[in-house]
Write an enzyme that holds these catalytic residues in place. Structure first.
Site, PDB file in Angstrom:
ATOM      1  N   CYS A  80       0.836  -1.200   0.000  1.00 25.33           N
ATOM      2  CA  CYS A  80       0.000   0.000   0.000  1.00 25.33           C
ATOM      3  C   CYS A  80       0.878   1.260   0.000  1.00 25.33           C
ATOM      4  O   CYS A  80       1.601   1.504  -0.964  1.00 25.33           O
ATOM      5  CB  CYS A  80      -0.985  -0.023   1.158  1.00 25.33           C
ATOM      6  SG  CYS A  80      -2.318   1.205   0.970  1.00 25.33           S
ATOM      7  N   GLU A  82      -2.557  -8.715   3.084  1.00 31.25           N
ATOM      8  CA  GLU A  82      -2.779  -9.194   4.452  1.00 31.25           C
ATOM      9  C   GLU A  82      -4.223  -9.008   4.901  1.00 31.25           C
ATOM     10  O   GLU A  82      -4.633  -9.548   5.936  1.00 31.25           O
ATOM     11  CB  GLU A  82      -1.818  -8.488   5.422  1.00 31.25           C
ATOM     12  CG  GLU A  82      -2.207  -7.091   5.847  1.00 31.25           C
ATOM     13  CD  GLU A  82      -1.945  -6.004   4.808  1.00 31.25           C
ATOM     14  OE1 GLU A  82      -2.164  -4.821   5.129  1.00 31.25           O
ATOM     15  OE2 GLU A  82      -1.522  -6.336   3.680  1.00 31.25           O
ATOM     16  N   HIS A  98      -3.898  -4.496  -0.154  1.00 30.72           N
ATOM     17  CA  HIS A  98      -3.463  -5.104   1.109  1.00 30.72           C
ATOM     18  C   HIS A  98      -3.621  -6.621   1.024  1.00 30.72           C
ATOM     19  O   HIS A  98      -4.706  -7.144   1.314  1.00 30.72           O
ATOM     20  CB  HIS A  98      -4.295  -4.578   2.278  1.00 30.72           C
ATOM     21  CG  HIS A  98      -4.009  -3.172   2.654  1.00 30.72           C
ATOM     22  ND1 HIS A  98      -2.981  -2.819   3.505  1.00 30.72           N
ATOM     23  CD2 HIS A  98      -4.609  -2.012   2.292  1.00 30.72           C
ATOM     24  CE1 HIS A  98      -2.969  -1.504   3.657  1.00 30.72           C
ATOM     25  NE2 HIS A  98      -3.947  -0.985   2.925  1.00 30.72           N
TER      26      HIS A  98
END
Length: 207
Positions: free
Chosen positions: A80, A183, A181
């Site tokens: 990001c 994650e 993202h």
């Protein structure tokens, strides 16, 4: 060793939880310790504003460390805002230079409303040195950003929102970055994160 750069720009917890879920150990540091080891994988996470993030990197001593790590062939993964910081500069709140490891400049994402928040698909542009993108050609990934990279020879994937096409993944040598993202993108995001780390580690082992 995976080192997550802790420079006060958010999403550290999400990244560390994702690495733990993948069974990967990592260390974090607010300031660099010792000399760079090109066998280490640096992860540069981040949410927030580019100018403040770059200032934090500089004041904590990370800029020089990251540049030296890169100069020795060490792998780096930006997520990001971390991906944006890898670029040459940003026009967020004026003009701020970046790390210059990825060609291109960060500009406002011309959509309304902003930021671009939510799930969106990736269009993979090319396969890179044995990095197999085919498992990731279907699933959407999670985005939160109001600035973007529109043009770069390092582009690896693009995404479209409101007819604006921006670069959502980059790779140049041992440097990779994702505007989204992984994650926070469920199992597909975790698989992509694991594949990226394995790929970067493999390049280290072959060096």
């Amino acid at each position: 060793m995976i080192k997550v750069v802790n420079y006060g720009a958010g999403n550290m917890g999400n990244v560390l939880r994702a690495l733990k879920a993948l069974g990967l150990s990592a260390e974090t540091a607010k300031t660099p310790q010792g000399n760079p080891d090109p066998k280490d994988i640096l992860i540069l996470p981040g949410v927030g504003a580019f100018p403040a993030a770059y200032a934090n990197l500089k004041s904590s001593g990370w800029i020089n460390y990251i540049e030296r790590h890169h100069g020795e062939g060490g792998p780096i993964l930006g997520i990001c805002l971390g991906m944006q910081l890898l670029c040459e500069a940003s026009f967020e709140d004026g003009y701020t230079r970046g790390l210059g490891l990825i060609p291109g400049e960060i500009v406002p994402l011309d959509i309304r409303p902003k930021p671009h928040t939510g799930w969106n698909e990736l269009c993979w542009l090319k396969k890179e040195d044995g990095f197999d993108v085919s498992p990731f050609e279907g699933p959407d990934m999670y985005f939160v950003h109001g600035y973007c990279l529109l043009d770069s020879p390092a582009a690896m994937a693009t995404t479209i929102v409101q007819e604006v096409t921006f670069i959502s993944a980059v790779k140049l040598g041992n440097v990779m970055g994702f505007q989204f993202h992984p994650e926070r993108s469920g199992r597909p995001g975790l698989r992509l994160l694991q594949a990226s780390i394995s790929y970067l580690q493999g390049r280290c082992d072959r060096a």
